[in-house]
Write an enzyme that holds these catalytic residues in place. Sequence first.
Site, short mmCIF file in Angstrom:
data_model
loop_
_atom_site.label_atom_id
_atom_site.label_comp_id
_atom_site.label_asym_id
_atom_site.label_seq_id
_atom_site.Cartn_x
_atom_site.Cartn_y
_atom_site.Cartn_z
N LYS A 150 0.97 -1.04 -0.09
CA LYS A 150 0.20 -0.10 0.02
C LYS A 150 0.90 1.34 0.16
O LYS A 150 2.03 1.34 0.71
CB LYS A 150 -0.89 -0.01 1.23
CG LYS A 150 -2.01 1.19 1.37
CD LYS A 150 -3.01 0.91 2.38
CE LYS A 150 -3.91 2.04 2.30
NZ LYS A 150 -4.96 1.76 3.74
N SER B 268 -9.72 1.75 2.63
CA SER B 268 -8.86 2.41 1.74
C SER B 268 -7.95 1.76 1.06
O SER B 268 -7.16 2.15 -0.04
CB SER B 268 -8.16 3.63 2.61
OG SER B 268 -7.18 3.00 3.67
N SER C 47 -9.89 -0.65 6.92
CA SER C 47 -9.34 -0.51 5.60
C SER C 47 -8.62 -1.81 5.15
O SER C 47 -8.14 -1.51 3.81
CB SER C 47 -8.33 0.63 5.51
OG SER C 47 -8.98 1.86 5.52
N1 GLN Z 1 -13.53 3.61 5.88
C1 GLN Z 1 -12.97 4.12 7.07
C2 GLN Z 1 -12.78 5.77 6.98
O1 GLN Z 1 -12.99 6.16 5.88
C3 GLN Z 1 -11.69 3.29 7.31
C4 GLN Z 1 -10.24 3.72 6.92
C5 GLN Z 1 -9.13 3.18 7.42
O2 GLN Z 1 -9.18 2.36 7.87
N2 GLN Z 1 -7.84 3.86 7.05
O3 GLN Z 1 -12.18 6.32 7.84
#
Ligand code: GLN
Length: 472
Positions: A81, A156, A180
Amino acid sequence: MAGKDLTTLTIKQAAAKMQAGEFTAQELTESYLAKIKERNGELNAYLEVFTDAVDQAKVIDDKRKKGEQLGDLAGIPMAIKDNILIKDRKCSSASKILENYVASYDAYVIERLKQAGVVFLGRTNMDEFAMGGSTENSAFGPTRNPHDPTRVPGGSSGGSAAAVGGGTALAALGSDTGGSIREPASFCGAVGLKPTYGAVSRRGAMAMASSLDQIGPIAKTVEDAEIIFNTIRGKDELDATNFDSENKLDVKAKLKIGVPREFVSNGLDPVVASNFSATLENLKSAGHELVDIELPSFKYALACYYVTMFAESSTNLARFDGLRYGVQVSGQDLLGDYEETRGAGFGPEVRRRVILGTYVLSAGYADEYYYKAAGVRRLIKADYTRVFKEVDAIITPTAPGPAYKIGEKIGDPLAMYLEDIFTVPVNLGGVPALAVPSGKTAEGLPLGVQFTASHGREDVLFTLGRQIETLS
Ligand code: GLN
């Protein structure tokens, strides 16, 4: 064996075959590069494919030829990532503000993977600074779901999950602050682990919300996720929250699994609801005991998460001021420099979160929002502590629905945030959770369930995860 598609093998299988001399790391890597060539134009899972991947593989092949003892990850092609630093390579967090930033050191997890002989294929797309659940917030275009390119891959870590689900990486690393790793793994038909907070060092991972962030694997199988987890965990003196999580406890053959009926009853897509019931039946017939549990504070988890995460990420992102890193745009004066740089460098979702985070931390509002959220977080932790005295694991769906259409929720942040209902409590509690595929919709979209265990009990998660793989 050259020219043959080797991308269907798991880490364990590929490692055994390389050890037996059936093919080389170079051939395995070339197989993945061919898949990337075929699919990445459409999927946009990679922001960059490293041009030296084959050279990395050759180094491993040479070591093997010399008779060096190599582990399971030697020669395994992985994707990383784009918020995890690899020395001397670009790392942008899918943001314009860091578009040409080059990392000056390796993240702890990268040091460990390098020692293990992993071949780094490239860096994967994500929501900008990990803010989002669909990878549509990337400054470099959305990633598409490998099972249906009109749909999101989740986020994400959507690029990492799409790469694994689409056969363009054998495994990947993601980061998980509120789901994420788990949500995109579930949308793309992969396994995703959010380790116990502190089990994996965060050194060299770009911080989003430091009290919630963890790095973890996205893989084809539970066994593969476990191999990666065991490689990247461990004591790092340079992350004060890190601890040596190795435990040698026995996992019972028959486990007691808590089902939070009320918590999972709201807003579930019918196809997820019926898949979830079928999974529960399967676990019961495998001999596990299912008990209903109550998690009364979890109805506040989303609000608690979003206040906490906004606050911490607005603070963490203050370092992107145009003076220290990345893009610099000049304004009228110093304040003008900040405003112009941050206005030009950050996308809309990042700006929204920085503004809301600054608001919930500002004098007069901090008591009402930030400190209240901190109090609610203690209640959520207390729910976990109480329940884990009774049960070995908790099961929920990973997400309330399967992968949705690109563009469907992007204009409605609240609808997007609601997707995180089952994943965010885990980060607030600091406990580990594993997302495992549990079937597919009639249209072939992957579905998944999430197991949560108490601190340090990833072993319980792997045991249950492996059973789901054989049952569903
Ligand atoms: N979807 C969640 C957010 O928008 C999780 C994001 C994450 O785990 N980085 O914050």
